[in-house]
Design an enzyme around this catalytic site. Structure first.
Site, PDB file in Angstrom:
ATOM      1  N   CYS A 193      35.164  34.608  39.420  1.00 44.02           N
ATOM      2  CA  CYS A 193      33.906  34.997  40.069  1.00 44.02           C
ATOM      3  C   CYS A 193      32.838  33.988  39.642  1.00 44.02           C
ATOM      4  O   CYS A 193      32.504  33.901  38.460  1.00 44.02           O
ATOM      5  CB  CYS A 193      33.511  36.405  39.643  1.00 44.02           C
ATOM      6  SG  CYS A 193      31.928  36.954  40.306  1.00 44.02           S
TER       7      CYS A 193
ATOM      8  N   CYS B  24      28.094  35.375  46.853  1.00 41.83           N
ATOM      9  CA  CYS B  24      29.432  35.159  46.306  1.00 41.83           C
ATOM     10  C   CYS B  24      29.528  33.699  45.889  1.00 41.83           C
ATOM     11  O   CYS B  24      29.457  32.798  46.737  1.00 41.83           O
ATOM     12  CB  CYS B  24      30.509  35.499  47.342  1.00 41.83           C
ATOM     13  SG  CYS B  24      32.183  35.157  46.765  1.00 41.83           S
TER      14      CYS B  24
END
EC number: 5.1.1.7
Length: 261
Positions: free
Chosen positions: A74, A199
């Site tokens: 991530c 993101c």
């Protein structure tokens, strides 16, 4: 037991962070992680991270998606755990840490809210029709669209994420609309199973896909607009491989708290 935590956000991508080096919480309960990330019955977050000791690096990042399952890399989470580690005094302004996709280097401003995180090099970029598919630490699908502000990202992203090609392992789905001075990006994230405000691995994939599409060779610096703010992706591209890849943007603490678990 009482567990201290901090909540951080990077361009609206929000995370629960726990210093697990001396935590009494020994076993990671996936149901508990999902409950803590729930936006009605928990703290609310796109994911949860543990900061661990590592003998070869400043620290190790262990990431869980909002559904409670272990996650792939991530990017914004990586930037947030760097800010968290600096706050804990783990390092000063530069760090090397370990994540699920390997080692990462990062640097942070003296003020502590702008983090530049080095991502993995990428060489393999495939196409699915007119869309691009690549892995920047997590798998991503990138489609160029018009009128992105009014696009039904949830339903269109969910349909692609769960189609016959991608449903087995899942994929993150990014939609991009080029603007004169930036790329506007919206993302449906697997594991969250919803659109998120940002993101990090997604915008990195989008910047690479558009550079390949437009044959931008050399040093490329790409400003990105997401629902939660602004990011930037920098890399070198020789027409075959993306190297010296950096995801840059803000990482800010929202609040501290204690869990009674």
């Amino acid at each position: 037991m009482n567990i201290k935590f901090s909540k951080y956000q990077g361009a609206g991508n929000d995370f629960i962070l726990i210093d697990h080096r001396m935590s009494p919480l020994k076993n990671i309960d996936n149901e508990l992680v999902a409950q803590l990330c729930h936006r009605r019955f928990g703290i609310g977050a796109d994911g949860l991270m543990f900061l661990l000791d590592h003998e070869d690096y400043d620290f190790e990042m262990v990431y869980y998606n909002a559904d409670g399952k272990p996650g792939s890399m991530c990017g914004n989470g990586g930037r947030c755990i760097v800010a968290f580690a600096k706050h804990l005094g783990v390092f000063d302004n530069e760090t090397n840490f370990l994540a699920v996709d390997g080692p990462h280097y990062a640097k942070i401003t003296a003020e502590g809210n702008w983090v530049e995180l080095q991502m993995i090099d990428v060489e393999q970029v495939e196409q699915d029709g007119e869309a691009f598919v690549l892995n920047t630490g997590s798998p991503h699908y990138v489609a160029q669209v018009e009128n992105l502000a009014s696009l039904d990202v949830f339903n269109q992203g969910k349909a692609i994420r769960n189609n016959e090609t991608y449903q087995a392992n899942g994929i993150n789905v990014n939609f991009v609309e080029p603007k004169p001075d930036r790329l506007f990006v919206r993302t449906f994230e697997r594991g969250v199973e919803d659109e998120t405000y940002a993101c990090g691995t997604g915008v990195t994939a989008v910047a690479m896909a558009m550079a390949k599409h437009q044959q931008q060779i050399g040093k490329v610096e790409t400003p990105i607009e997401v629902l939660g703010g602004k990011l930037q992706v920098n890399f070198n591209y020789d027409g075959q491989k993306f190297t010296d890849v950096f995801l840059c943007g803000p990482a800010e603490k929202v609040f501290d708290g204690e869990l009674d678990v």
